[in-house]
Scaffold this active site. Sequence first.
Site, PDB file in Angstrom:
ATOM      1  N   HIS A   7       0.834  -1.205   0.000  1.00  0.00           N
ATOM      2  CA  HIS A   7       0.000   0.000   0.000  1.00  0.00           C
ATOM      3  C   HIS A   7       0.864   1.247   0.000  1.00  0.00           C
ATOM      4  O   HIS A   7       2.054   1.194   0.295  1.00  0.00           O
ATOM      5  CB  HIS A   7      -0.964   0.038   1.200  1.00  0.00           C
ATOM      6  CG  HIS A   7      -0.298   0.070   2.545  1.00  0.00           C
ATOM      7  ND1 HIS A   7      -0.002  -1.062   3.261  1.00  0.00           N
ATOM      8  CD2 HIS A   7       0.124   1.106   3.313  1.00  0.00           C
ATOM      9  CE1 HIS A   7       0.559  -0.725   4.414  1.00  0.00           C
ATOM     10  NE2 HIS A   7       0.662   0.588   4.470  1.00  0.00           N
ATOM     11  N   GLU A 130       7.753   1.005   5.038  1.00  0.00           N
ATOM     12  CA  GLU A 130       7.270  -0.061   5.913  1.00  0.00           C
ATOM     13  C   GLU A 130       7.505  -1.390   5.206  1.00  0.00           C
ATOM     14  O   GLU A 130       7.316  -1.492   3.986  1.00  0.00           O
ATOM     15  CB  GLU A 130       5.766   0.124   6.177  1.00  0.00           C
ATOM     16  CG  GLU A 130       5.169  -0.921   7.107  1.00  0.00           C
ATOM     17  CD  GLU A 130       3.659  -0.722   7.356  1.00  0.00           C
ATOM     18  OE1 GLU A 130       3.023   0.055   6.613  1.00  0.00           O
ATOM     19  OE2 GLU A 130       3.141  -1.348   8.301  1.00  0.00           O
TER      20      GLU A 130
END
Lengths: 134, 134
Positions: A7, A130
């Site tokens: 994402h 991340e």
Amino acid sequence: MIGRLNHVALAVPDLAAAVTLYRDTLGADVSAPQALPEHGVTVVFIDVGNTKIELLEPLGEGSTIRPFLEKNPSGGMHHVCYEVDDIIAARDRLTASGARVLGDGQPRIGAHGKPVLFLHPKDFMGALIELEQV
Amino acid sequence: MIGRLNHVALAVPDLAAAVTLYRDTLGADVSAPQALPEHGVTVVFIDVGNTKIELLEPLGEGSTIRPFLEKNPSGGMHHVCYEVDDIIAARDRLTASGARVLGDGQPRIGAHGKPVLFLHPKDFMGALIELEQV
């Protein structure tokens, strides 16, 4: 090592307004908001077919999104999340190369219920990355 | 209206160093650099399977990436690009809703040889959005 883009996360100052903007103006497929107090955010997920966009609004005083919005009051691009097969192996390879992991260096359970780590943006040309084990 | 995430673009101050970082440290599949003087950038493409990451280094004095790097000398997340079926229909819908298109409002041919537009980040909560007709 890094796999698919899981994402892209965008920080927004007003999630209700952001939902209207993405759903009505951009015609996107936006989920219902989910409060994740343990992560300090309320989030909506936008399914764009090949990946997800996550809109993050701060939740609670200690939210890590809050300092970002103090610097960028209109909101902005917050982080990208790549999938990895083995987050411990990825962390060990990265730290051996001199990159820093945020926090205590241990994976924690992220917003999708899977182990995640964040890498120091100063070691990755200003991009907050991340890693999520899938 | 918005479709798949075509790419995420990251501005970097030193493309050679960024290539080393993404290829060797992050283990990514990084293309050879391509100079695109008509777009004011030198770019590498990173194929992450489901989408692309583009690393952009300014090329030439008038590069639109240069002011971003003056504000963010280490680099940072620059824009996200969504695919649309019909860029004129998308533009007309967006401008009818009050959103602003950068430049003269006309699509131009982007780095992939397809028509693109950029939307004003002030109208999209600080995120610079590119639309590409595919």
